[in-house]
Design an enzyme around this catalytic site. Structure first.
Site, PDB file in Angstrom:
ATOM      1  N   ASP A   1       1.386  -3.543  -9.259  1.00 43.61           N
ATOM      2  CA  ASP A   1       1.187  -4.826  -9.928  1.00 43.61           C
ATOM      3  C   ASP A   1       1.606  -4.766 -11.390  1.00 43.61           C
ATOM      4  OD1 ASP A   1       0.186  -5.582  -7.521  1.00 43.61           O
ATOM      5  OD2 ASP A   1      -1.887  -5.806  -8.178  1.00 43.61           O
TER       6      ASP A   1
ATOM      7  N   SER B   1      -3.235 -11.790 -10.349  1.00 41.46           N
ATOM      8  CA  SER B   1      -3.811 -12.483 -11.499  1.00 41.46           C
ATOM      9  C   SER B   1      -4.417 -11.491 -12.481  1.00 41.46           C
ATOM     10  CB  SER B   1      -4.872 -13.485 -11.046  1.00 41.46           C
ATOM     11  OG  SER B   1      -5.903 -12.841 -10.308  1.00 41.46           O
TER      12      SER B   1
ATOM     13  N   ASP C   1       2.319   2.173  -2.992  1.00 43.54           N
ATOM     14  CA  ASP C   1       2.345   2.676  -4.370  1.00 43.54           C
ATOM     15  C   ASP C   1       1.535   3.957  -4.534  1.00 43.54           C
ATOM     16  OD1 ASP C   1       0.043   1.161  -3.952  1.00 43.54           O
ATOM     17  OD2 ASP C   1       0.093   0.196  -5.937  1.00 43.54           O
TER      18      ASP C   1
ATOM     19  N   TYR D   1     -10.040  -2.215   0.795  1.00 41.56           N
ATOM     20  CA  TYR D   1      -8.943  -1.588   0.055  1.00 41.56           C
ATOM     21  C   TYR D   1      -9.233  -0.103  -0.173  1.00 41.56           C
ATOM     22  CZ  TYR D   1      -5.164  -1.156  -3.395  1.00 41.56           C
ATOM     23  OH  TYR D   1      -4.030  -0.790  -4.061  1.00 41.56           O
TER      24      TYR D   1
ATOM     25  N   HIS E   1       0.829  -1.209   0.000  1.00 43.96           N
ATOM     26  CA  HIS E   1       0.000   0.000   0.000  1.00 43.96           C
ATOM     27  C   HIS E   1       0.865   1.263   0.000  1.00 43.96           C
ATOM     28  CE1 HIS E   1      -4.060  -1.759   0.519  1.00 43.96           C
ATOM     29  NE2 HIS E   1      -3.352  -2.765   1.015  1.00 43.96           N
TER      30      HIS E   1
END
Length: 380
Positions: free
Chosen positions: A170, A125, A31, A222, A29
């Protein structure tokens, strides 16, 4: 994959492209707060076989849902690519963002998606699927995009099409890394430095411990944590929490709500942990990063409050069984933990962790080793 594609669509694909999942070694967290993170790509990949069409139609399917390929076939057009739901958002969202951001028409295509990247575990993913489609369409549509631009476009897919308020960690991990390396991402300076891991030479291994507790970053905790970080920055009068020195963290405790201060403390200290881990790795001292990883988990559990009991149990057991360090990885509220272990102990620790977590009343986790792999690429 070629055979399945030909059976389904009646012809060979133009090519097969892939992108890896990722493990974030440290820096969670950070970024969207201008901090540091240190992820690496893993040897689990999402592959997409694609063939261009002469019209505007798009036909896509996957084998990672509980349906046969034909009944799971999704159809769309270039014009409707931004109006989708479900897993196809990650494919068609790329089409929508490319056309809008680059002002291009593009062309239709058929695609078959396969993947060995676990879904909703915290190993990216979604970014793997977006990046695989990005590198495929970059080549097929002759876009010649820089990898940094692909990172930006992938984030737009997550933020605007999927609705997940994520940063660029990511996308950077799956598009910028390389085999046997992590990448130190500085989100304030917008830089990416490849850092050798040295795990193989040190006889170390990373275990991923999938708790089977699933999350969804488009909803829930989130977004709430991100808003709390933004509130902390406003109160502190800074553009991002990166501007707060670690020595200043405690001084803010009396100036903001306790919960908001805990979020600030996690972000600032996890950025410092990412810096320290990268420094140890550059110096060829990977064994020394274990305690730093464990400190990172305590910070997520107690300050950011985004862990869950099954992951806490996995972390505690991995360390008790002889792991050098362990922590939750990914956005949290479920997903996975990672443990740094001696290669010789990996199988034993994997079994002990799975047994202990199950005995504690949680689902039996799936534990598997990963190695640092190449970023998104053309495979065939």
């Amino acid at each position: 994959m070629h055979e399945s594609f030909e059976t389904l669509f009646g012809h060979e694909p133009d090519g097969v492209w892939s992108a890896p999942g990722r493990v974030n070694l440290i820096g969670e967290h950070t970024d969207y707060n201008g901090g540091l993170a240190l992820p690496f790509a893993i040897d689990r990949r999402t592959r997409v076989a694609v063939r261009q069409r002469p019209d505007h139609r798009i036909r896509i399917t996957t084998d990672f849902e509980d349906a046969d390929l034909t009944s799971g076939l999704i159809t769309a057009t270039l014009a409707t690519a931004g109006q989708v739901s479900g897993w196809s958002r990650y494919v068609l969202g790329v089409v929508h963002v490319l056309r809008r951001e680059l002002g291009i028409e593009g062309c239709g295509f058929e695609a078959l998606v396969t993947s060995t990247v676990p879904i909703a575990v915290g190993v990216s993913s979604s970014a793997a699927l977006e990046a695989a489609v990005l590198v495929a369409l970059d080549e097929l549509w002759d876009l010649r995009l820089e990898r940094g631009e692909m990172v930006r476009l992938g984030q737009l897919v997550e933020n605007e099409v999927v609705g997940a308020p994520t940063g660029t960690l990511d996308q950077s991990a799956v598009l910028l890394t390389e085999r046997d390396h992590a990448v130190l991402l500085d989100f304030q300076a917008d830089t990416a430095e490849k850092v050798p891991l040295g795990f193989d030479a040190a006889a170390l291994e990373i275990l991923v411990i999938d708790s089977l507790v699933r999350h969804d970053h488009a909803t829930g905790g989130y977004g709430q944590r991100r808003r709390e970080c933004e509130e902390a920055a406003v109160i502190a009068g800074v553009q991002s929490l990166r501007e707060i020195d670690p020595t200043e963290v405690d001084a803010w405790a009396r100036r903001m709500p306790a919960q908001v201060h805990r979020r600030l403390r996690h972000v600032v200290t996890d950025t410092e942990r990412a810096r320290l881990v990268a420094e140890h790795l550059r110096l060829g001292r990977p064994r020394e990063i274990g305690p730093i990883l464990t400190d990172g988990h305590r910070s997520q559990r107690d300050d950011f409050e985004n862990s869950v009991p099954a992951i806490d149990a996995a972390v505690e057991t991995a360390i008790a069984a002889g792991g050098l360090g362990a922590r939750m990885t990914g956005g949290g509220f479920g997903g996975a933990a990672v443990a740094l272990v001696e290669t010789a102990d990996a199988e034993r620790i994997a079994v002990e962790v799975a047994d202990a977590v199950q005995q504690a009343g949680h689902a039996r986790p799936v534990v598997f080793p990963v190695r640092a792999a190449d970023a998104a690429r053309r495979d065939a």
